[in-house]
Write an enzyme that holds these catalytic residues in place. Structure first.
Site, PDB file in Angstrom:
ATOM      1  N   HIS A 240       1.024  -1.279   0.182  1.00 17.91           N
ATOM      2  CA  HIS A 240       0.125   0.057  -0.047  1.00 17.91           C
ATOM      3  C   HIS A 240       1.066   1.368  -0.060  1.00 17.91           C
ATOM      4  O   HIS A 240       1.683   1.271  -1.066  1.00 17.91           O
ATOM      5  CB  HIS A 240      -0.785  -0.021   1.405  1.00 17.91           C
ATOM      6  CG  HIS A 240      -2.088   0.767   1.271  1.00 17.91           C
ATOM      7  ND1 HIS A 240      -2.593   1.599   0.142  1.00 17.91           N
ATOM      8  CD2 HIS A 240      -2.885   1.150   2.357  1.00 17.91           C
ATOM      9  CE1 HIS A 240      -3.436   2.535   0.622  1.00 17.91           C
ATOM     10  NE2 HIS A 240      -3.847   2.191   1.941  1.00 17.91           N
TER      11      HIS A 240
ATOM     12  N   HIS B  31      -1.616  -2.159  -9.671  1.00 20.00           N
ATOM     13  CA  HIS B  31      -2.635  -1.844  -8.697  1.00 20.00           C
ATOM     14  C   HIS B  31      -3.721  -2.450  -8.681  1.00 20.00           C
ATOM     15  O   HIS B  31      -4.264  -3.340  -9.634  1.00 20.00           O
ATOM     16  CB  HIS B  31      -3.015  -0.439  -9.128  1.00 20.00           C
ATOM     17  CG  HIS B  31      -3.669   0.478  -8.272  1.00 20.00           C
ATOM     18  ND1 HIS B  31      -5.019   0.313  -7.886  1.00 20.00           N
ATOM     19  CD2 HIS B  31      -3.278   1.381  -7.064  1.00 20.00           C
ATOM     20  CE1 HIS B  31      -5.203   1.024  -6.677  1.00 20.00           C
ATOM     21  NE2 HIS B  31      -4.132   1.763  -6.603  1.00 20.00           N
TER      22      HIS B  31
ATOM     23  N   ASP C 278       2.866   5.761  -6.959  1.00 24.70           N
ATOM     24  CA  ASP C 278       3.923   5.721  -5.969  1.00 24.70           C
ATOM     25  C   ASP C 278       5.220   5.704  -6.780  1.00 24.70           C
ATOM     26  O   ASP C 278       6.278   5.819  -6.256  1.00 24.70           O
ATOM     27  CB  ASP C 278       3.848   4.437  -5.178  1.00 24.70           C
ATOM     28  CG  ASP C 278       2.786   4.685  -4.033  1.00 24.70           C
ATOM     29  OD1 ASP C 278       2.624   5.914  -3.829  1.00 24.70           O
ATOM     30  OD2 ASP C 278       2.312   3.929  -3.897  1.00 24.70           O
TER      31      ASP C 278
HETATM   32  N1  CMC Z   1       5.690  -7.079 -10.212  1.00 24.77           N
HETATM   33  C1  CMC Z   1       5.768  -8.232 -10.733  1.00 24.77           C
HETATM   34  N2  CMC Z   1       4.594  -9.025 -10.885  1.00 24.77           N
HETATM   35  C2  CMC Z   1       3.498  -8.664 -10.560  1.00 24.77           C
HETATM   36  C3  CMC Z   1       3.459  -7.130  -9.768  1.00 24.77           C
HETATM   37  C4  CMC Z   1       4.603  -6.377  -9.674  1.00 24.77           C
HETATM   38  N3  CMC Z   1       4.494  -5.283  -9.180  1.00 24.77           N
HETATM   39  N4  CMC Z   1       1.998  -6.841  -9.357  1.00 24.77           N
HETATM   40  C5  CMC Z   1       1.412  -7.947  -9.809  1.00 24.77           C
HETATM   41  N5  CMC Z   1       2.048  -9.026 -10.454  1.00 24.77           N
HETATM   42  C6  CMC Z   1       1.742 -10.237 -11.057  1.00 24.77           C
HETATM   43  C7  CMC Z   1       1.367 -11.160 -10.015  1.00 24.77           C
HETATM   44  O1  CMC Z   1       2.298 -12.089  -9.756  1.00 24.77           O
HETATM   45  C8  CMC Z   1       0.063 -12.006 -10.698  1.00 24.77           C
HETATM   46  O2  CMC Z   1       0.658 -12.575 -11.700  1.00 24.77           O
HETATM   47  P1  CMC Z   1       0.129 -14.049 -12.046  1.00 24.77           P
HETATM   48  O3  CMC Z   1      -1.267 -13.844 -12.652  1.00 24.77           O
HETATM   49  O4  CMC Z   1       0.831 -14.613 -13.126  1.00 24.77           O
HETATM   50  O5  CMC Z   1      -0.020 -14.908 -10.835  1.00 24.77           O
HETATM   51  C9  CMC Z   1      -0.397 -10.752 -11.459  1.00 24.77           C
HETATM   52  O6  CMC Z   1       0.449  -9.933 -11.658  1.00 24.77           O
HETATM   53  C10 CMC Z   1      -1.727 -10.206 -10.674  1.00 24.77           C
HETATM   54  O7  CMC Z   1      -1.158  -9.785  -9.211  1.00 24.77           O
HETATM   55  P2  CMC Z   1      -2.048  -9.853  -8.105  1.00 24.77           P
HETATM   56  O8  CMC Z   1      -1.219  -9.906  -6.884  1.00 24.77           O
HETATM   57  O9  CMC Z   1      -3.403 -10.421  -8.190  1.00 24.77           O
HETATM   58  O10 CMC Z   1      -2.753  -8.229  -8.045  1.00 24.77           O
HETATM   59  P3  CMC Z   1      -3.322  -7.451  -6.822  1.00 24.77           P
HETATM   60  O11 CMC Z   1      -4.384  -6.650  -7.568  1.00 24.77           O
HETATM   61  O12 CMC Z   1      -3.685  -8.499  -5.767  1.00 24.77           O
HETATM   62  O13 CMC Z   1      -2.179  -6.789  -6.234  1.00 24.77           O
HETATM   63  C11 CMC Z   1      -0.469  -4.804  -6.058  1.00 24.77           C
HETATM   64  C12 CMC Z   1      -2.013  -5.327  -6.488  1.00 24.77           C
HETATM   65  C13 CMC Z   1      -0.480  -3.472  -5.925  1.00 24.77           C
HETATM   66  C14 CMC Z   1      -0.853  -5.304  -4.444  1.00 24.77           C
HETATM   67  C15 CMC Z   1       0.382  -5.660  -6.566  1.00 24.77           C
HETATM   68  O14 CMC Z   1       0.577  -5.312  -8.144  1.00 24.77           O
HETATM   69  C16 CMC Z   1       1.855  -5.205  -6.227  1.00 24.77           C
HETATM   70  O15 CMC Z   1       2.005  -5.839  -5.133  1.00 24.77           O
HETATM   71  N6  CMC Z   1       2.518  -4.001  -6.582  1.00 24.77           N
HETATM   72  C17 CMC Z   1       3.921  -3.509  -6.226  1.00 24.77           C
HETATM   73  C18 CMC Z   1       3.410  -2.907  -4.943  1.00 24.77           C
HETATM   74  C19 CMC Z   1       2.991  -1.413  -5.230  1.00 24.77           C
HETATM   75  O16 CMC Z   1       3.398  -0.842  -6.181  1.00 24.77           O
HETATM   76  N7  CMC Z   1       1.838  -1.031  -4.373  1.00 24.77           N
HETATM   77  C20 CMC Z   1       1.451   0.211  -4.708  1.00 24.77           C
HETATM   78  C21 CMC Z   1       0.136   0.363  -4.966  1.00 24.77           C
HETATM   79  S1  CMC Z   1      -0.535   2.004  -5.446  1.00 24.77           S
HETATM   80  C22 CMC Z   1      -0.442   2.883  -3.735  1.00 24.77           C
HETATM   81  C23 CMC Z   1      -1.749   2.719  -3.180  1.00 24.77           C
HETATM   82  O17 CMC Z   1      -2.901   2.865  -3.748  1.00 24.77           O
HETATM   83  O18 CMC Z   1      -1.605   2.055  -2.068  1.00 24.77           O
END
Ligand code: CMC
Length: 430
Positions: free
Chosen positions: A266, A307, A365
């Protein structure tokens, strides 16, 4: 609300559930599953990806189309034509202020910027190397020990005063948490300055010299606060609502929000972005890290990408990217090695099929980290700055909940543990 209904038939259960379907002013219809519990059934939705936990009029997001509206106004228009405190007014009261209303609001916020003098001694209980977010969790929660005259959540005036105090004092406490960590004297706020200007003054000023805050950097800082002001039911805002639903006081609720924001998935992502860029260290090592991000057996993720809601682009990131370009041009920074890595990563995300297929775009971010670094904000303060900006969103949602009808939040679970069994005495356990 509408007359639409959804019908649910569950295998092996005689009852057919008729569930009301509601339509908001924007966004998908929602199915009211509240009556399922009478049939001894719950819904299962880990991460709340399909669950509306409340009704709200504050912010609307369409993740597919990359839309973010505050009280109906698009975020890019607010970033271009408004400022942080005006956006605070909009989020809190639902309308843009008239000139007179804005003036009165800004004046009232300014009158609350100082913190109780005893809070200065409270800081001394922390280690100098404490993370500023750890300090913020403590001191913001501790405000409830200092401001007893704004703790009665059933009193609208108390709630108003608490809102002003939180918005006004967060920059002061944030700057104090930084000054404490570097052993410099705390700076009192200067209420002749604008909100963001005053924050930079308290961060970088010292009592021996007059402050000289660059208007370009103050504008960029204000924009960062504005772009983080609210984002509907994200993890920290939902935490604030959940804590508030038990009747906890607003300062305690905000401390809960700060704790939820701290995590790297987050608000902690902006700090994690810079740490990741530093770890990569050189453009030549990017491919290695991108390969790690794609490797299912490696927990590494590219910080600042992806995201939960935006699956097209993050509209805040678009504005933030422009702001980053302005700040870097103003400061004449064009050969920073971390920036070169960031630009190459951004290019990869827009071209590599792994990122394209999974709709992983640079998020807010990614760019805010770059701006904050250029301004000279230490990495450990990045999430604190997110918390300062987001305070108004937390307060607006908390107040919306408390001033309407609400019940204590109490999610249910799918239990997969042991069925009932008899206690085994110590000497009989194998
Ligand atoms: N790098 C590499 N792979 C990723 C990433 C990433 N940053 N984010 C998601 N994926 C992949 C993940 O491994 C999955 O792949 P597969 O379908 O093959 O298993 C797919 O993309 C979908 O991921 P998810 O975990 O289901 O996506 P989510 O919606 O649950 O998670 C997130 C969203 C923001 C937690 C995630 O994208 C992440 O960890 N990003 C990095 C941390 C980040 O930048 N967070 C800030 C968010 S913006 C600020 C805020 O609003 O708080």
């Amino acid at each position: 609300m509408s007359d639409k209904k959804a019908t649910l038939k569950v295998d092996g259960v005689d009852q057919i559930f008729e569930l009301p379907v509601y339509s908001g002013t924007l966004g998908p219809d929602v199915i009211d599953v509240g009556s399922l519990t009478a049939g001894d059934m719950f819904t299962y939705d880990p991460g709340f990806v399909s669950t509306a936990a409340c009704e709200s009029k504050i912010t609307y997001i369409d993740g597919g189309k990359g839309i973010l509206l505050h009280r109906g106004y698009p975020i890019d228009q607010l970033a271009e034509h408004s400022d942080y405190l005006e956006t605070c007014y909009l989020l809190l009261y639902g309308e843009l202020p008239t000139a007179q209303e804005k003036d009165a609001f800004v004046t009232t916020v300014k009158r609350h910027t100082m913190v109780h003098e005893q809070i200065r001694t409270f800081f001394n209980g922390f280690r100098r190397d404490a993370h500023p977010m750890a300090v913020m969790c403590g001191v913001v929660g501790a405000l409830s020990a200092f401001y007893h005259d704004s703790l009665d959540i059933s009193d609208e005036h108390h709630r108003q005063v608490a809102a002003f105090r939180l918005i006004a004092k967060m920059p002061t406490l944030a700057a104090m948490s930084y000054k404490f960590s570097i052993g410099q004297p705390f700076m009192y706020p200067d209420n002749t300055m604008g909100y963001a200007e005053n924050f930079l003054h308290m961060m970088f000023g010292n009592p021996c010299e007059p402050s000289n805050v660059s208007p370009v950097l103050a504008k960029a800082m204000d924009r960062i606060f504005l772009l983080h002001a609210d984002h509907e039911q994200n993890a920290s805002t939902s935490t604030v609502r959940l804590a508030g639903s038990s009747g906890a006081n607003p300062f305690a609720c905000m401390a809960a929000g700060i704790a939820a924001l701290w995590g790297p998935s987050h608000g902690g992502a902006n700090e994690a972005v810079l740490e990741m860029l530093e770890e990569i260290g050189d453009v030549s090592r990017i491919d290695e890290f991108v390969a790690r991000a794609k490797d299912k057996d490696d927990p590494f993720r590219l910080m600042g990408f992806g995201h939960r809601v935006y699956k097209n682009f993050d509209p805040r990131a678009k504005v933030m990217k422009e702001a980053a370009d302005d700040v870097l041009a103003e400061l004449g920074i064009d050969n920073d090695p971390l920036l070169a890595i960031a630009k190459r990563l951004e290019q990869i995300a827009l071209e590599d099929p792994y990122f394209i297929e999974r709709k992983l775009y640079p998020n807010v971010d990614f760019y805010s980290g770059i701006i904050l670094k250029a301004i000279g904000i230490p990495t450990s303060m990045f999430t604190v700055i997110f918390a300062v900006g987001r305070t108004v969103g937390w307060v607006a949602h908390w107040n919306e909940m408390i001033s309407g009808s609400y019940r204590i939040g109490r999610p249910r679970q799918l239990y997969t543990g042991y069925t009932q069994r008899d206690f085994v005495s110590l000497d009989e356990r194998g």
